[in-house]
Design an enzyme around this catalytic site. Structure first.
Site, mmCIF file in Angstrom:
data_model
loop_
_atom_site.group_PDB
_atom_site.id
_atom_site.type_symbol
_atom_site.label_atom_id
_atom_site.label_comp_id
_atom_site.label_asym_id
_atom_site.label_seq_id
_atom_site.Cartn_x
_atom_site.Cartn_y
_atom_site.Cartn_z
ATOM 1 N N SER A 172 55.270 55.856 19.549
ATOM 2 C CA SER A 172 54.101 56.696 19.755
ATOM 3 C C SER A 172 53.102 55.890 20.579
ATOM 4 O O SER A 172 51.900 55.912 20.343
ATOM 5 C CB SER A 172 53.503 57.159 18.422
ATOM 6 O OG SER A 172 53.297 56.078 17.551
ATOM 7 N N GLU A 221 49.439 58.720 26.553
ATOM 8 C CA GLU A 221 48.167 58.645 25.830
ATOM 9 C C GLU A 221 47.288 57.565 26.451
ATOM 10 O O GLU A 221 47.756 56.469 26.745
ATOM 11 C CB GLU A 221 48.436 58.312 24.361
ATOM 12 C CG GLU A 221 47.190 58.124 23.509
ATOM 13 C CD GLU A 221 47.518 57.695 22.089
ATOM 14 O OE1 GLU A 221 46.636 57.833 21.220
ATOM 15 O OE2 GLU A 221 48.641 57.212 21.852
ATOM 16 N N GLN A 232 57.007 58.255 24.045
ATOM 17 C CA GLN A 232 55.610 58.399 24.436
ATOM 18 C C GLN A 232 55.087 57.021 24.836
ATOM 19 O O GLN A 232 55.532 56.008 24.298
ATOM 20 C CB GLN A 232 54.779 58.939 23.265
ATOM 21 C CG GLN A 232 53.304 59.166 23.572
ATOM 22 C CD GLN A 232 52.446 59.184 22.321
ATOM 23 O OE1 GLN A 232 51.609 58.309 22.110
ATOM 24 N NE2 GLN A 232 52.643 60.175 21.480
ATOM 25 N N ASP A 289 53.976 51.242 18.125
ATOM 26 C CA ASP A 289 52.972 51.222 19.177
ATOM 27 C C ASP A 289 52.023 50.030 19.113
ATOM 28 O O ASP A 289 51.484 49.645 20.144
ATOM 29 C CB ASP A 289 52.173 52.527 19.203
ATOM 30 C CG ASP A 289 51.513 52.842 17.880
ATOM 31 O OD1 ASP A 289 51.878 52.227 16.871
ATOM 32 O OD2 ASP A 289 50.628 53.706 17.866
ATOM 33 N N HIS A 315 51.530 54.469 26.243
ATOM 34 C CA HIS A 315 50.109 54.212 26.442
ATOM 35 C C HIS A 315 49.855 53.901 27.917
ATOM 36 O O HIS A 315 50.617 53.143 28.536
ATOM 37 C CB HIS A 315 49.656 52.985 25.644
ATOM 38 C CG HIS A 315 49.616 53.206 24.170
ATOM 39 N ND1 HIS A 315 49.636 52.156 23.266
ATOM 40 C CD2 HIS A 315 49.547 54.336 23.424
ATOM 41 C CE1 HIS A 315 49.579 52.632 22.032
ATOM 42 N NE2 HIS A 315 49.525 53.948 22.109
ATOM 43 N N GLN A 335 51.947 61.435 13.648
ATOM 44 C CA GLN A 335 52.168 60.101 14.186
ATOM 45 C C GLN A 335 52.072 59.136 13.007
ATOM 46 O O GLN A 335 51.006 58.983 12.425
ATOM 47 C CB GLN A 335 51.097 59.755 15.233
ATOM 48 C CG GLN A 335 51.212 58.323 15.731
ATOM 49 C CD GLN A 335 50.043 57.896 16.599
ATOM 50 O OE1 GLN A 335 50.213 57.139 17.550
ATOM 51 N NE2 GLN A 335 48.840 58.361 16.285
ATOM 52 N N GLU A 390 46.503 63.584 18.957
ATOM 53 C CA GLU A 390 47.195 63.081 17.760
ATOM 54 C C GLU A 390 46.346 62.116 16.943
ATOM 55 O O GLU A 390 46.749 61.714 15.861
ATOM 56 C CB GLU A 390 48.517 62.399 18.135
ATOM 57 C CG GLU A 390 48.368 61.073 18.830
ATOM 58 C CD GLU A 390 49.693 60.404 19.168
ATOM 59 O OE1 GLU A 390 50.757 60.912 18.779
ATOM 60 O OE2 GLU A 390 49.651 59.356 19.841
#
Length: 555
Positions: free
Chosen positions: A363, A171, A142, A336, A144, A297, A222
């Site tokens: 994440s 995200e 995943q 992250d 950002h 998460q 999330e």
């Protein structure tokens, strides 16, 4: 005092810019095995837990009560609590003991018991256990996608590139709260330009986040936080029950969602109750399980500096990821937020999840330069893409990212920028200029982007919500503007909200919108030559980095 020159040199190393503290159990500054952690125990009477981890039911706080009533497999609880914790730890590592035999046991443990079990394991053993215990067989990643200007054209272009690079989820968040609808819209359009089936979210205040999801502008959520002590929950005006209710709101509208937690949050907020970070995190994981949410998460997330400062802290972060898998939950395993000035240290922290594979290794891998990351910077960012691809190639590991060519990236960024330009025009939003499209096509970050009229954008973003614009409106505009493929991708994503198949544990979508989850892609690792293995086609892709010399180069 005359200094040793070697120490003078060492003091200038990046790692010595990091913060470190000695253990201080009384305030919770201890990663694992605090002398104040409770001892495992359980008493079940008439199908109800009346004592747990040294507390009677009358002494339970509301987290204890929620866990006792909803999170523990009572049928096996007394049996498992009487088992030797070292034996249970060995079962987690033993390749001859299948995951399906262990899950009924690990889901019957109390928080103190599960912490005691993983406390017997070193990081290599934990990684072996994660490889076997993660819910979905196939690892993914995943990212950002944010920028300091909240520039929608840059978000669309960055999202398209990130989708092309292989990220299964994306995200975003905002610098200015009122920009949220534009950021969500740009992320949706950009991601579906890069690859159909990428899931997207906009991390903001929970009511607005739910509204954007219900409008079809996001596909999952999330950032619904849970905590390990009652006082921290109360400070947030929340309880496990209110979080469970919010989770049901998402599920009832066909939106995938998971909770968020992480070691160190309670210390950071001043209410650790003398307990270790991992024990409190185990309570968070069990609240998530009890709420019926498909995943979590965790991996310290925005609190990573706290466990990163104490002895065995990064081991505790891996342990919380393992506990999540042991409770049969999807795990977006952190990595992250940046926590160290040392490239060596941040890479070592990432390898704990990268090597065994988790449902989402990051994440939030920053698909933008870290100066544009509005989540306070990521452990890896856009400037590390080549390093990350080489690590996959060096170790033959599935990291969820693929090598791409410059030509491919330029083309997809340009298409996404033009697509969001068409959407803004079709929805009557402030125009996107050709100059912005050109800049986003070649930009590294927001420093390469022209400024927009922010007050005009914010007014239009508010009106977008008031007008009730939905994902279907976006589909219509794109189709009419000639972006039929992007329109079809968004429509197919919206259809998932009706079928609900991607609400299964660890669900992602492939480019053909097939659901890949713990139901149809169950982790069946049993040692060498079993479980997930990189396919021949995928290995060819991983090997094909752009700067590798080839035989034909010498013709």
């Amino acid at each position: 005092m005359k200094r040793a020159k070697r120490f003078e040199v060492l003091e200038k190393r990046p790692v010595n810019q990091d913060g470190f503290v000695a253990e201080w159990p009384e305030v919770g500054l201890i990663a694992m095995n605090s002398p104040h952690d409770p001892k495992p125990s359980i008493t079940v009477k008439d199908g109800k837990i009346i004592e747990m981890d040294g507390k009677t039911r009358e002494e339970f706080d509301f987290i204890d009560q929620f866990i006792a009533d909803y999170a523990i497999n009572i049928e096996k609880a007394e049996e498992v609590m009487n088992m030797d914790s070292v034996k249970l730890a060995k079962m987690l590592v033993d390749v001859n003991v299948p995951r399906e035999d262990i899950i009924p046991l690990t889901t019957a443990m109390t928080p103190a018991k599960i912490v005691e079990v993983v406390g017997h394991m070193n990081v290599v053993e934990m990684m072996m256990a994660v490889q076997k215990m993660r819910a979905r067989k196939t690892p993914a990643n995943q990212c950002h996608v944010t920028n300091v200007k909240d520039h929608p054209v840059q978000i669309a272009a960055d999202a398209a590139e990130a989708a092309l690079r292989g990220f299964a989820e994306q995200e975003t968040t905002i610098g200015v709260v009122r920009y949220a609808p534009f950021n969500a819209l740009a992320l949706l359009v950009g991601s579906q330009t890069g690859r159909g089936g990428v899931l997207t979210q906009c991390a903001i205040e929970e009511a607005t986040e739910l509204l954007l999801g219900m409008r079809g502008l996001t596909a999952y959520a999330e950032t619904v936080s849970v905590y390990g002590t009652e006082q921290v929950f109360v400070d947030g005006d929340d309880t496990p029950w209110s979080k469970a209710f919010l989770a049901s709101c998402y599920a009832s509208r066909g939106l995938k969602m998971r909770f968020t937690s992480g070691t160190g949050s309670e210390v950071q907020m001043g209410y650790a109750e003398n307990k270790s970070m991992l024990y409190l995190e185990a309570r968070c994981v069990m609240v998530t399980k009890g709420a019926g949410v498909q995943g979590l998460q965790n991996g310290s997330i925005s609190c990573i500096g706290v466990p990163g400062a104490v002895p065995s802290g990064i081991r505790a972060v891996l342990a919380e990821n393992l506990i999540t898998a042991m409770l049969d939950l999807e795990n977006a395993s952190g990595n992250d937020q940046t926590f160290s000035h040392s490239d060596i240290r941040r890479t070592a922290r990432m390898l704990m999840q990268f090597l065994p594979g988790t449902d989402f290794i990051f994440s939030g891998y920053s698909a933008v330069p870290n100066y544009d990351n509005m989540f306070a910077g990521s452990n890896f960012d856009a400037e590390d893409f080549d390093d990350y691809n080489v690590l996959q190639r060096d170790l033959q590991v599935e990291g969820g990212v693929r090598p791409v060519s410059e030509e491919e990236v330029i083309a997809i960024r340009n298409k996404a920028a033009k697509a969001i330009q068409a959407v803004f025009k079709g929805l009557g939003l402030p125009p996107i200029s050709d100059e912005e499209v050109e800049a986003a096509t070649y930009a590294h970050g927001s420093k390469d982007m022209p400024d927009r009229d922010v007050p005009q954008d914010l007014k239009a973003a508010d009106e977008l919500i008031k007008r009730g614009v939905t994902g279907i409106d976006v589909v219509k505009v794109l189709a009419e503007a000639g972006f039929e493929d992007v329109a079809e991708n968004i429509l197919n994503l919206l259809k998932q909200r009706v079928s609900g198949d991607y609400l299964h544990t660890s669900a992602i979508l492939d480019k053909d919108f097939n659901v890949i989850s713990a139901v149809n892609d169950k982790n069946d690792y049993r040692g060498p030559a079993t479980g997930f293995r990189i396919s021949k086609e995928r290995w060819e892709e991983i090997k094909n980095i752009r700067n590798a010399l080839k035989p034909e180069d010498f013709d």
